[in-house]
Design a protein around this motif. Structure first.
Motif, mmCIF file in Angstrom:
data_model
loop_
_atom_site.group_PDB
_atom_site.id
_atom_site.type_symbol
_atom_site.label_atom_id
_atom_site.label_comp_id
_atom_site.label_asym_id
_atom_site.label_seq_id
_atom_site.Cartn_x
_atom_site.Cartn_y
_atom_site.Cartn_z
ATOM 1 N N MET A 266 0.810 -1.218 0.000
ATOM 2 C CA MET A 266 0.000 0.000 0.000
ATOM 3 C C MET A 266 0.846 1.272 0.000
ATOM 4 N N THR A 267 2.126 1.141 0.251
ATOM 5 C CA THR A 267 3.019 2.303 0.176
ATOM 6 C C THR A 267 3.604 2.375 -1.227
ATOM 7 N N PRO A 268 3.348 3.432 -1.964
ATOM 8 C CA PRO A 268 3.863 3.527 -3.326
ATOM 9 C C PRO A 268 5.369 3.690 -3.334
ATOM 10 N N PRO A 269 6.023 3.338 -4.417
ATOM 11 C CA PRO A 269 7.466 3.539 -4.503
ATOM 12 C C PRO A 269 7.797 5.019 -4.591
ATOM 13 N N PRO A 270 9.047 5.401 -4.362
ATOM 14 C CA PRO A 270 9.428 6.812 -4.521
ATOM 15 C C PRO A 270 9.198 7.272 -5.950
ATOM 16 N N ALA A 271 9.010 8.577 -6.115
ATOM 17 C CA ALA A 271 8.632 9.135 -7.418
ATOM 18 C C ALA A 271 9.548 8.696 -8.560
ATOM 19 N N PRO A 272 10.880 8.663 -8.396
ATOM 20 C CA PRO A 272 11.724 8.250 -9.530
ATOM 21 C C PRO A 272 11.490 6.824 -9.995
ATOM 22 N N SER A 273 10.909 5.987 -9.124
ATOM 23 C CA SER A 273 10.673 4.580 -9.478
ATOM 24 C C SER A 273 9.280 4.315 -10.018
ATOM 25 N N ARG A 274 8.484 5.351 -10.165
ATOM 26 C CA ARG A 274 7.122 5.164 -10.667
ATOM 27 C C ARG A 274 7.122 5.125 -12.188
ATOM 28 N N VAL A 275 7.729 4.078 -12.715
ATOM 29 C CA VAL A 275 7.812 3.866 -14.157
ATOM 30 C C VAL A 275 7.526 2.407 -14.452
ATOM 31 N N SER A 276 7.218 2.120 -15.692
ATOM 32 C CA SER A 276 6.909 0.752 -16.094
ATOM 33 C C SER A 276 8.149 -0.127 -16.039
ATOM 34 N N HIS A 277 7.910 -1.438 -15.924
ATOM 35 C CA HIS A 277 9.008 -2.398 -15.968
ATOM 36 C C HIS A 277 9.248 -2.926 -17.378
ATOM 37 N N HIS A 278 8.541 -2.406 -18.368
ATOM 38 C CA HIS A 278 8.746 -2.800 -19.763
ATOM 39 C C HIS A 278 9.511 -1.726 -20.526
ATOM 40 N N GLU A 279 10.206 -2.146 -21.553
ATOM 41 C CA GLU A 279 10.866 -1.230 -22.469
ATOM 42 C C GLU A 279 10.141 -1.302 -23.809
ATOM 43 N N VAL A 280 9.280 -0.355 -24.059
ATOM 44 C CA VAL A 280 8.468 -0.345 -25.275
ATOM 45 C C VAL A 280 9.252 0.331 -26.391
ATOM 46 N N THR A 281 9.412 -0.364 -27.507
ATOM 47 C CA THR A 281 10.154 0.193 -28.635
ATOM 48 C C THR A 281 9.247 0.642 -29.767
ATOM 49 N N GLU A 282 8.035 0.101 -29.835
ATOM 50 C CA GLU A 282 7.097 0.507 -30.892
ATOM 51 C C GLU A 282 5.678 0.248 -30.431
#
Length: 317
Positions: A266-282
Motif C-alpha cells: 500500500m506504500t507507493p514507490p518513490p517518485a523516480p521509481s514510478r515507471v513501467s518495468h517494460h521497455e516499449v520500442t514501438e
C-alpha cells in the motif's frame, strides 16, 4: 505510426478516464494504451462469465485495483490468472467465441512464441517490447493470462518441478535473454527440441493438477518459484475488486497474496521509481474513429512496483 488514441468503444461509462490517481496521473500516451488493454480485459471477462470460467486479477493489476481502483498510473500491462483447467477451456473457446478484433496467442499457436503463459491480443495494433521485439511472432497490444498449476510438496519433487520450469523458460525464451549466464544457458537448451520441452512441461502440469493441490504456482510468471508459490485456499471462489469502474474478481486472500509478492504494497514507490518495468520500442493502437496524428515511440525502464520485497533473498529466481 499514429499517436496513442484509443477507440471510444472500449471506455466504460463508469471508468475514471481522466488519468487522475492518488499517486499521480498517467501520461496521456500511456493512458491511451491502458484503455485499449481495458477493452481486452472486458472481452476476457465476458468470455469467462459466459462459460463459468474462474479467473483472478493478478500481479500489478490486482495491486492497482486495491490501491488505485484501476491501473497503477505508471503501469502498462494487465495480468490475470486462471486455474489450469479453466485456462485450457478458455484457450479452446478463443478459436470460436472471441470477438473478431481479438486473438489468442500461446506457444501452441505461434512457433516462436517465447512464454509459458498465453496472451489475449488486439488485432490491428502493434506493441513491441525489448528484448523480444525482434522475434518473428505477432506482437500486438495484449493482456497476460497466467495458468495456475499444482505445486509440488515433497522436497525432491519441488526441486524437479523448479528445474523443469527453468529449463522450459530458457528454451522457449532462448532468443532474447540478456544476462550473460542466462544467455549461455539458453543457448545450451537449444539442444532440446522445442516440442520436447513443451511436452515435458505439460506432462508436469498433468502430474500435479491444480484442483487437487494444496499449493498453486504460476510457472510462467515474472518472479522466482518460491515467490510465486501460494496456498490454494488463497484463491478459492475469489473476492470482488473494483477496477476502472468494473467489479472483477481477485484472489480471496488478497492481502496475503500482495504481501508475498510486494511486501508493503500500500506504500507507493518513490517518485523516480514510478515507471513501467517494460521497455516499449514501438506502439500502434490501430485506426481511430476520428482524427489521426503523428507517431509516438515510448521507452520505459525496469523499475517500480514490480520490484521484489526488500527481505526475500530466498525468492530470487
Amino acid at each position: 505510426m499514429r499517436n496513442l488514441q484509443a477507440p471510444q468503444s472500449i471506455i466504460p461509462e463508469a471508468a475514471n478516464i481522466s488519468g487522475v490517481r492518488e499517486y499521480g496521473a498517467a501520461d496521456p500516451p500511456l493512458r491511451e494504451l491502458q484503455l485499449v488493454e481495458l477493452g481486452l480485459l472486458r472481452e476476457f471477462v465476458r468470455l469467462c462469465e459466459a462459460h463459468g470460467l474462474r479467473y483472478y486479477l493478478a500481479y500489478g493489476t490486482l495491486l492497482g485495483a486495491v490501491r488505485h481502483k484501476g491501473f497503477i498510473p505508471w503501469d502498462d500491462d494487465v495480468d490475470v490468472m486462471m486455474p489450469r483447467r479453466d485456462y485450457a477451456r478458455f484457450s479452446k473457446l478463443c478459436t470460436s467465441e472471441l470477438g473478431p478484433e481479438f486473438r489468442w496467442q500461446s506457444y501452441s499457436t505461434d512457433a516462436h512464441y517465447p512464454h509459458l503463459f498465453g496472451k489475449l491480443l488486439k488485432d490491428e495494433t502493434v506493441l513491441r517490447q525489448a528484448p523480444s521485439g525482434h522475434l518473428p511472432f505477432q506482437q500486438s497490444v495484449y493482456i497476460d493470462v497466467f495458468p495456475l498449476d499444482g505445486g509440488a510438496r515433497r522436497p525432491w519433487v519441488v526441486s524437479l518441478q523448479r528445474l523443469t520450469i527453468r529449463i522450459c523458460k530458457l528454451r522457449l525464451g532462448a532468443g532474447f535473454n540478456r544476462k550473460p549466464l542466462k544467455r549461455t544457458l539458453a543457448q545450451l537448451t537449444r539442444l532440446i527440441p522445442r516440442r520436447l520441452a513443451i511436452a515435458v512441461f505439460e506432462a508436469m502440469t498433468r502430474a500435479l493438477p491444480a484442483h487437487r493441490s494444496v499449493r498453486l504456482i504460476s510457472a510462467g510468471g515474472p518472479y522466482g518459484y518460491r515467490r510465486q508459490s501460494f496456498p490454494s485456499h488463497w484463491f478459492g471462489q475469489g473476492a470482488p475488486q473494483i477496477f476502472e469502474g468494473h467489479t472483477l474478481i481477485g484472489p480471496t486472500a488478497v492481502d496475503e497474496y500482495l504481501t508475498q509478492l510486494y511486501g508493503d504494497y500500500m506504500t507507493p514507490p518513490p517518485a523516480p521509481s514510478r515507471v513501467s518495468h517494460h521497455e516499449v520500442t514501438e506502439v500502434w493502437l490501430g485506426p481511430a474513429p476520428a482524427e489521426t496524428a503523428s507517431q509516438t515511440v515510448t521507452s520505459y525502464e525496469r523499475k517500480g512496483d514490480h520490484a521484489p520485497p526488500a527481505k526475500r533473498p530466498e525468492d530470487q529466481s
